[in-house]
Design an enzyme around this catalytic site. Structure first.
Site, PDB file in Angstrom:
ATOM      1  N   GLU A 164      -5.982  -7.277   5.748  1.00  0.00           N
ATOM      2  CA  GLU A 164      -5.353  -8.276   4.867  1.00  0.00           C
ATOM      3  C   GLU A 164      -5.392  -9.666   5.463  1.00  0.00           C
ATOM      4  OE1 GLU A 164      -1.942  -6.371   7.285  1.00  0.00           O
ATOM      5  OE2 GLU A 164      -3.901  -5.828   6.465  1.00  0.00           O
TER       6      GLU A 164
ATOM      7  N   ASN B  87       0.829  -1.213   0.000  1.00  0.00           N
ATOM      8  CA  ASN B  87       0.000   0.000   0.000  1.00  0.00           C
ATOM      9  C   ASN B  87       0.864   1.265   0.000  1.00  0.00           C
ATOM     10  OD1 ASN B  87      -2.608  -1.015  -0.125  1.00  0.00           O
ATOM     11  ND2 ASN B  87      -2.783  -1.260   2.087  1.00  0.00           N
TER      12      ASN B  87
ATOM     13  N   HIS C  48      -3.136   2.354  -2.628  1.00  0.00           N
ATOM     14  CA  HIS C  48      -4.207   1.473  -2.149  1.00  0.00           C
ATOM     15  C   HIS C  48      -4.924   0.742  -3.285  1.00  0.00           C
ATOM     16  CE1 HIS C  48      -4.107   2.509   2.119  1.00  0.00           C
ATOM     17  NE2 HIS C  48      -3.788   3.742   1.741  1.00  0.00           N
TER      18      HIS C  48
ATOM     19  N   ASP D  46      -5.682  -3.100  -3.232  1.00  0.00           N
ATOM     20  CA  ASP D  46      -6.997  -3.717  -3.455  1.00  0.00           C
ATOM     21  C   ASP D  46      -6.912  -4.817  -4.513  1.00  0.00           C
ATOM     22  OD1 ASP D  46      -8.042  -1.999  -1.608  1.00  0.00           O
ATOM     23  OD2 ASP D  46      -8.969  -0.640  -3.064  1.00  0.00           O
TER      24      ASP D  46
END
Length: 296
Positions: free
Chosen positions: A204, A169, A174, A178
């Protein structure tokens, strides 16, 4: 039912034409016959049935006027037959309205059922990955615990954490993070058995429920197979060189323990896997003493 109504109406009209003493009763019976289609026939069927009966009555009236039998009083019979046609027409129209209302109600029930299913899907699924969410997985775990208490069938849980996900990240954003989560979720679902269930536990972390499974070798083999699949993944098209791994803690449920206790043991094993260098699986023993099964 439509065929039966048409047959009964034909027989009744024939009897009406040849048996004068029964004509009043036949007219009442003819109206009652059409009530059988009120709750079953569709609008087109009702229209055909009612229209055909009225047509048969009018044809019978025309034939009787032409033949002029002795027991056929023209004025009275014309009134009775036309009145019967009016009543049957009215019954047909009411039946059509009822059928349409029934169809609309059935449609609304289906729409409501679909809406409820969609709401349940939203309530039980994680919006990003499409996997079950934590709340629904807790329900499945409790259900499996109760089943195990009754049948004695073993089950295992695996707590999985994607390695260095915060670094992904921070380094790539992000959106790439994702993509990693979704890629893992899809691969995990394809790798696991149909009877297994995986849920996004938080961030996660993912939790796998494996019914009717012992810790060794079956549960460990399933996680190792998943690890091999994940190793080959290229989760992001924008960062084609990106690869990732995961650490896992495996625990077999112990009869008499709660589901939370089994998850706690799996969590303990997961932390041991992280301390062992990540990208490996640790097996939790009954005494919370995890055994190692680290990847090379």
């Amino acid at each position: 039912i439509q065929a039966q109504i048409m047959w009964a109406a034909s027989v009744a009209i024939f009897i009406y034409s040849v048996n004068a003493p029964l004509r009043v009763a036949i007219m009442q019976l003819l109206c009652m016959i059409h009530l059988f289609g009120l709750f079953t026939l569709r609008p087109r069927q009702l229209l055909f049935t009612g229209g055909s009966t009225i047509l048969m009555l009018l044809v019978m009236l025309a034939v009787m006027l032409h033949l002029k039998p002795a027991n056929f009083i023209v004025d009275q019979e014309i009134f009775k037959i036309l009145f019967a046609c009016f009543i049957i027409g009215l019954l047909t129209w009411m039946s059509i309205l009822h059928s349409l209302a029934r169809g609309n109600l059935s449609k609304k029930k289906k729409e409501l059922a679909q809406a409820v299913a969609q709401v349940n899907e939203l309530v039980t699924r994680d919006a990003l990955t499409g996997l079950y969410n934590r709340k629904h997985m807790q329900e499945l775990l409790e259900r499996e615990r109760i089943r195990q208490a009754h049948t004695g069938q073993p089950f295992c849980v695996a707590l999985i954490d994607l390695d260095h996900f915060k670094h992904v990240n921070d380094s790539y954003g992000h959106q790439v993070g994702d993509e990693v989560l979704c890629s893992f979720a899809k691969t995990a679902e394809l790798t696991l058995r149909e009877t297994d269930t995986i849920a996004r536990w938080g961030g996660e972390e993912f939790l796998v429920l494996m019914p009717e499974t012992t810790l060794e070798p079956y549960a460990q083999v399933a996680i190792d197979r998943m690890r091999n699949m994940v190793r080959e993944l290229a989760p992001s098209a924008t960062v084609p060189t990106l690869r990732f791994s995961f650490s896992a803690g495996l625990a077999a449920h112990i009869d008499g323990h709660t589901a939370d206790q089994s998850i706690a043991r799996a969590d303990h094993a997961l932390y041991a896997a992280k301390h062992a260098g990540r990208n490996c699986t640790m097996l939790a023993t009954a005494a919370n003493n995890p055994d190692s099964a680290c990847a090379a």
